[in-house]
Design a protein around this motif. Structure first.
Motif, PDB file in Angstrom:
ATOM      1  N   PHE A 258       2.713  12.408  -4.304  1.00 32.40           N
ATOM      2  CA  PHE A 258       3.299  11.206  -4.891  1.00 32.40           C
ATOM      3  C   PHE A 258       2.527  10.005  -4.373  1.00 32.40           C
ATOM      4  CE2 PHE A 258       6.742  14.249  -5.293  1.00 32.40           C
ATOM      5  CZ  PHE A 258       7.335  13.918  -6.514  1.00 32.40           C
ATOM      6  N   GLY A 259       1.492   9.625  -5.107  1.00 36.47           N
ATOM      7  CA  GLY A 259       0.657   8.513  -4.694  1.00 36.47           C
ATOM      8  C   GLY A 259       1.152   7.195  -5.257  1.00 36.47           C
ATOM      9  N   ALA A 260       0.354   6.157  -5.046  1.00 38.83           N
ATOM     10  CA  ALA A 260       0.719   4.837  -5.558  1.00 38.83           C
ATOM     11  C   ALA A 260       0.440   4.726  -7.053  1.00 38.83           C
ATOM     12  CB  ALA A 260      -0.047   3.758  -4.806  1.00 38.83           C
ATOM     13  N   GLY A 261      -0.752   5.204  -7.470  1.00 41.16           N
ATOM     14  CA  GLY A 261      -1.132   5.047  -8.867  1.00 41.16           C
ATOM     15  C   GLY A 261      -0.726   6.196  -9.758  1.00 41.16           C
TER      16      GLY A 261
ATOM     17  N   ILE B 234       0.489  12.676 -13.668  1.00 40.92           N
ATOM     18  CA  ILE B 234       1.187  11.766 -14.562  1.00 40.92           C
ATOM     19  C   ILE B 234       0.889  10.342 -14.100  1.00 40.92           C
ATOM     20  CG2 ILE B 234       3.019  13.396 -15.157  1.00 40.92           C
ATOM     21  CD1 ILE B 234       4.841  11.830 -13.272  1.00 40.92           C
ATOM     22  N   ALA B 235       0.863   9.437 -15.043  1.00 42.38           N
ATOM     23  CA  ALA B 235       0.426   8.066 -14.763  1.00 42.38           C
ATOM     24  C   ALA B 235       1.568   7.199 -14.233  1.00 42.38           C
ATOM     25  CB  ALA B 235      -0.185   7.449 -16.018  1.00 42.38           C
ATOM     26  N   ARG B 236       2.337   7.747 -13.325  1.00 40.68           N
ATOM     27  CA  ARG B 236       3.390   6.992 -12.651  1.00 40.68           C
ATOM     28  C   ARG B 236       3.397   7.369 -11.177  1.00 40.68           C
ATOM     29  NH1 ARG B 236       8.886   7.178 -16.422  1.00 40.68           N
ATOM     30  NH2 ARG B 236       7.917   6.553 -18.402  1.00 40.68           N
ATOM     31  N   GLY B 237       3.640   6.377 -10.335  1.00 41.93           N
ATOM     32  CA  GLY B 237       3.736   6.619  -8.904  1.00 41.93           C
ATOM     33  C   GLY B 237       4.442   5.464  -8.238  1.00 41.93           C
ATOM     34  N   GLY B 238       4.067   5.195  -7.003  1.00 37.26           N
ATOM     35  CA  GLY B 238       4.723   4.132  -6.250  1.00 37.26           C
ATOM     36  C   GLY B 238       4.532   2.757  -6.862  1.00 37.26           C
ATOM     37  N   ASP B 239       3.350   2.500  -7.433  1.00 38.80           N
ATOM     38  CA  ASP B 239       3.123   1.200  -8.073  1.00 38.80           C
ATOM     39  C   ASP B 239       4.073   0.980  -9.246  1.00 38.80           C
ATOM     40  OD1 ASP B 239       1.157   0.553  -6.296  1.00 38.80           O
ATOM     41  OD2 ASP B 239      -0.516   0.947  -7.658  1.00 38.80           O
TER      42      ASP B 239
ATOM     43  N   VAL C 113       5.944  21.647  -1.557  1.00 39.98           N
ATOM     44  CA  VAL C 113       5.661  20.653  -0.523  1.00 39.98           C
ATOM     45  C   VAL C 113       5.320  19.343  -1.208  1.00 39.98           C
ATOM     46  CG1 VAL C 113       3.229  21.340  -0.346  1.00 39.98           C
ATOM     47  CG2 VAL C 113       4.310  20.122   1.543  1.00 39.98           C
ATOM     48  N   VAL C 114       5.902  18.254  -0.704  1.00 45.35           N
ATOM     49  CA  VAL C 114       5.646  16.925  -1.266  1.00 45.35           C
ATOM     50  C   VAL C 114       4.949  16.080  -0.206  1.00 45.35           C
ATOM     51  CG1 VAL C 114       7.572  17.023  -2.873  1.00 45.35           C
ATOM     52  CG2 VAL C 114       7.934  16.057  -0.603  1.00 45.35           C
ATOM     53  N   THR C 115       4.094  15.192  -0.675  1.00 40.73           N
ATOM     54  CA  THR C 115       3.351  14.338   0.233  1.00 40.73           C
ATOM     55  C   THR C 115       2.974  13.061  -0.491  1.00 40.73           C
ATOM     56  OG1 THR C 115       1.504  14.329   1.803  1.00 40.73           O
ATOM     57  CG2 THR C 115       1.107  15.321  -0.340  1.00 40.73           C
ATOM     58  N   GLY C 116       2.238  12.186   0.205  1.00 39.92           N
ATOM     59  CA  GLY C 116       1.855  10.908  -0.377  1.00 39.92           C
ATOM     60  C   GLY C 116       2.756   9.782   0.096  1.00 39.92           C
ATOM     61  N   GLY C 117       2.234   8.563   0.043  1.00 39.01           N
ATOM     62  CA  GLY C 117       2.974   7.414   0.546  1.00 39.01           C
ATOM     63  C   GLY C 117       4.294   7.174  -0.146  1.00 39.01           C
TER      64      GLY C 117
END
Length: 354
Positions: free
Chosen positions: A173-176, A194-199, A272-276
């Protein structure tokens, strides 16, 4: 020694092995522009703030950018957007080059192996990641590295699922972007983004509350928790709503892709999940709850969050780079042994000819 690099929209992180320890170097992947003055230039240089001057502007880069943005009431700018180099930012390439040089440093020897993360092409957008991949690869080559791209979701598998024989569902789960990879014994059987994340969460929460995006990002990174006990109407309440929506959207796309890829039924899959974006307290519990409600063709062993969600992709890239380096070394040793074994035969043939 080989290195790994996580090329993220929000952060750039490198990983290298020193003895029994993995050393990480991190910089925020952003910058802010201020007007040049002799005084400002002197103060920035004395305080070791990472910056460059171009004409009558000074660009403050990396971790200090967000602090300066808040002080000067400016919005930070990003070399990357939605997981790849931003086509709207004319300074994208020189900025990311500067940040990358700070994060990975010089190679320790010519053509040092370096694996860098790249997202899969998003299934909900027509964006191609090829230009981004080739540009980053070129920058690293110019620095003297021997670079190799690795799918971001697969990097999660390498980092977190060694004890499961590299079998499971890894989600970054990144920002972009959000990157998903289903692997079976280190072979990816499904990978997509997919084109959704933290941003996306930050932007939606900012729109809903009338708050600057950088302020929403700061609130999310400081002490936000997914406990759904915050009052509706505030920043944290908006963040909770859009987090919930993102997880539903990710699961919906996992189901669709599993159906299209015709994944074997009956698998018992660790997740497993990761990313900011996965760092808030309560994230893995909420995701596990949503997965348990989903109509998946395989069972879920459980959902775990990486011990260091920000470092997981860089760690996985390092694992892949070191593995490739070891294979190259073994191959070279075998070839050298073959050459040595062939020498007596050559000598014997020479004596026979005499």
């Amino acid at each position: 020694m080989a290195k790994g690099l996580d090329v993220g929209t929000m952060n750039l992180l490198s990983a290298r092995q020193e003895g029994n320890e993995t050393v990480f170097v991190q910089q925020r992947n952003s910058f802010v522009e201020i007007d040049y003055s002799d005084m400002a230039d002197q103060m920035l240089s004395r305080s070791d703030v990472l910056h460059i001057r171009k004409d009558d502007k000074v660009y403050i880069v990396g971790d200090d950018a967000l602090n300066f943005a808040n002080i000067f009431n400016e919005e930070t700018r990003r070399p990357m957007q939605a997981g790849i180099l931003s086509s709207d930012e004319k300074s994208a390439i020189p900025m990311i080059k500067l940040i990358t040089e700070q994060v990975v440093g010089d190679p320790q020897y010519s053509s040092e192996r370096l694996f860098f993360s790249v997202p899969a092409d998003p299934i909900d957008d027509d964006t191609s990641t090829l230009y981004h991949q080739k540009t980053v690869e070129s920058l690293l080559s110019d620095m003297g590295y021997d670079p190799e791209p690795i799918n971001e979701g697969m990097a999660v598998i390498y980092s977190e699922l060694a004890d499961k024989e590299f079998t499971g569902l890894g989600i970054s789960f990144g920002a972009g972007m959000t990157n998903v990879c289903l692997s079976y014994y280190a072979v990816p059987v499904m990978k997509f983004s997919i084109a959704r994340g933290g941003d996306w969460i930050d932007e939606k929460a900012a729109q809903a509350t009338g708050t600057p995006v950088d302020k929403v990002t700061s609130v999310k990174e400081e002490d936000f928790a997914l406990d759904f006990e915050t009052d509706v109407g505030g920043i944290e309440g908006a963040l909770s709503i859009y987090y919930d929506n993102l997880l539903d959207y990710v699961i919906e796309n996992i189901i669709n892709e599993v159906d299209e890829e015709d994944i074997e039924e009956g698998l018992d899959v660790p997740v497993v999940v990761t990313g900011g974006t996965s760092t808030p307290d309560g994230f893995e519990e909420l995701f596990a709850e949503r997965l348990s409600e989903a109509d998946l063709p395989f069972s879920i062993q459980g959902v775990d969050r990486a011990d260091n969600p920000l470092y997981s992709v860089a760690q996985g890239a390092l694992v892949a780079a070191r593995s490739e380096e070891e294979r190259d070394g073994t191959r070279a040793a075998v070839e050298a042994d073959d050459e040595v074994e062939d020498e007596p035969e050559a000598e014997a043939e020479a004596e026979t000819d005499d």
